[in-house]
Design a protein around this motif. Sequence first.
Motif, PDB file in Angstrom:
ATOM      1  N   ALA A  24       0.862  -1.142  -0.002  1.00 37.31           N
ATOM      2  CA  ALA A  24       0.025   0.135   0.105  1.00 37.31           C
ATOM      3  C   ALA A  24       0.961   1.299   0.106  1.00 37.31           C
ATOM      4  O   ALA A  24       1.684   1.372   0.739  1.00 37.31           O
ATOM      5  N   GLN A  25       0.726   2.147  -0.990  1.00 41.35           N
ATOM      6  CA  GLN A  25       1.472   3.340  -1.197  1.00 41.35           C
ATOM      7  C   GLN A  25       0.887   4.318  -2.070  1.00 41.35           C
ATOM      8  O   GLN A  25      -0.292   4.112  -2.359  1.00 41.35           O
ATOM      9  N   ALA A  26       1.535   5.619  -2.011  1.00 38.20           N
ATOM     10  CA  ALA A  26       0.866   6.652  -2.643  1.00 38.20           C
ATOM     11  C   ALA A  26       0.848   6.239  -4.110  1.00 38.20           C
ATOM     12  O   ALA A  26       1.642   5.545  -4.677  1.00 38.20           O
ATOM     13  N   GLN A 110      -6.070  13.548  -0.291  1.00 38.24           N
ATOM     14  CA  GLN A 110      -5.742  13.127   1.211  1.00 38.24           C
ATOM     15  C   GLN A 110      -5.151  11.598   0.579  1.00 38.24           C
ATOM     16  O   GLN A 110      -4.318  11.201  -0.039  1.00 38.24           O
ATOM     17  N   ALA A 111      -5.823  10.660   1.340  1.00 37.48           N
ATOM     18  CA  ALA A 111      -5.276   9.282   1.237  1.00 37.48           C
ATOM     19  C   ALA A 111      -6.338   8.327   0.447  1.00 37.48           C
ATOM     20  O   ALA A 111      -6.295   7.158   0.219  1.00 37.48           O
ATOM     21  N   THR A 112      -7.356   9.066  -0.634  1.00 35.86           N
ATOM     22  CA  THR A 112      -8.360   8.561  -1.087  1.00 35.86           C
ATOM     23  C   THR A 112      -8.172   8.970  -2.660  1.00 35.86           C
ATOM     24  O   THR A 112      -7.834   9.981  -2.865  1.00 35.86           O
ATOM     25  N   THR A 113      -8.015   7.822  -3.431  1.00 32.10           N
ATOM     26  CA  THR A 113      -8.129   7.923  -4.917  1.00 32.10           C
ATOM     27  C   THR A 113      -9.395   7.488  -5.654  1.00 32.10           C
ATOM     28  O   THR A 113      -9.685   6.242  -5.411  1.00 32.10           O
ATOM     29  N   ARG A 144      -8.714   3.529  -0.742  1.00 33.19           N
ATOM     30  CA  ARG A 144      -8.208   4.711   0.372  1.00 33.19           C
ATOM     31  C   ARG A 144      -7.360   3.893   1.117  1.00 33.19           C
ATOM     32  O   ARG A 144      -7.443   2.560   1.478  1.00 33.19           O
ATOM     33  N   ILE A 145      -5.885   4.559   1.300  1.00 33.49           N
ATOM     34  CA  ILE A 145      -5.237   4.123   2.264  1.00 33.49           C
ATOM     35  C   ILE A 145      -5.252   4.585   3.659  1.00 33.49           C
ATOM     36  O   ILE A 145      -5.055   5.595   3.950  1.00 33.49           O
ATOM     37  N   VAL A 146      -5.262   3.457   4.611  1.00 33.32           N
ATOM     38  CA  VAL A 146      -5.378   3.872   6.233  1.00 33.32           C
ATOM     39  C   VAL A 146      -4.225   3.599   6.642  1.00 33.32           C
ATOM     40  O   VAL A 146      -3.856   2.408   6.658  1.00 33.32           O
TER      41      VAL A 146
END
Length: 264
Positions: A24-26, A110-113, A144-146
């Motif tokens: 999990a990454q950007a 933010q952390a959601t694509t 979403r990355i949490v």
Amino acid sequence: MRQDGWALAFVLLAGMPVAMPALAQAPPPAGWTIGLGFGAGWNSNPHEISTRAKGDSAFSPDISLSYRRALWEGGALTLSVFGGSELYGRETSAGFQRLLGTVALSQTWQATTATVNIVQRKALSHDFFRHDSASTEIGVNLSRIVTLDESWSLLVFGRLARRLVGDGTEDRWRANANVTLTYKSGAWSWRAGGGFAYALEDKTPILPRINDRSISARLGVAYEWDKDREIALGGSFNRTYSSYQPNRFKSFSLQPRVSATIRF
């Protein structure tokens, strides 16, 4: 539904990280990317049939090329092509050669694509001599990355898509949701995940519309010996339920894999 794992992984490459086996990454930076991978493993049910099946070993090389261009803050356009194979030692009719092309428009906040993409998919038989199928899929992804702490992260992914088969024999609505938990310690990472998938064929002749439901579970460990270079070992279990008896099956697979990403 095993073969749709290729499409899912490629679609994710077009605008967001792959849930398994990648970390999990950007979203990736702008520019060109070449992805190379090779795996060898075993599948308990390579034909995905409901009757008693024999397992077989396989190898699966793949390559991808993509170009990502930033459009505005958090927005990007990605053009990609992907070629991959799954070739079995004994059950040769279960193998395939696959080529996919994708155009994807993504927006990260933010952390959601969120990603809207069009995937053109073509397949050949195991021996390259017979055209198997072609389709176009239009879909929407949301991920979403949490970040739980410095070592733990959770990737949540959902997709809704419409697949149009090239010969007009069937069209499908497809939906799936996946969750992957990752623990990273130095160069090592451990991953566990599961998911649910649904497919509805709405051009089925004579028979009522066929709907398939699939559940899956995955475990994996990987070692990244250099940036964007890793070796991984993963196992997965898949069980498909269907309104059409021949589509019901279960399978287990185990695969070591080496992969590299080159950015320029």
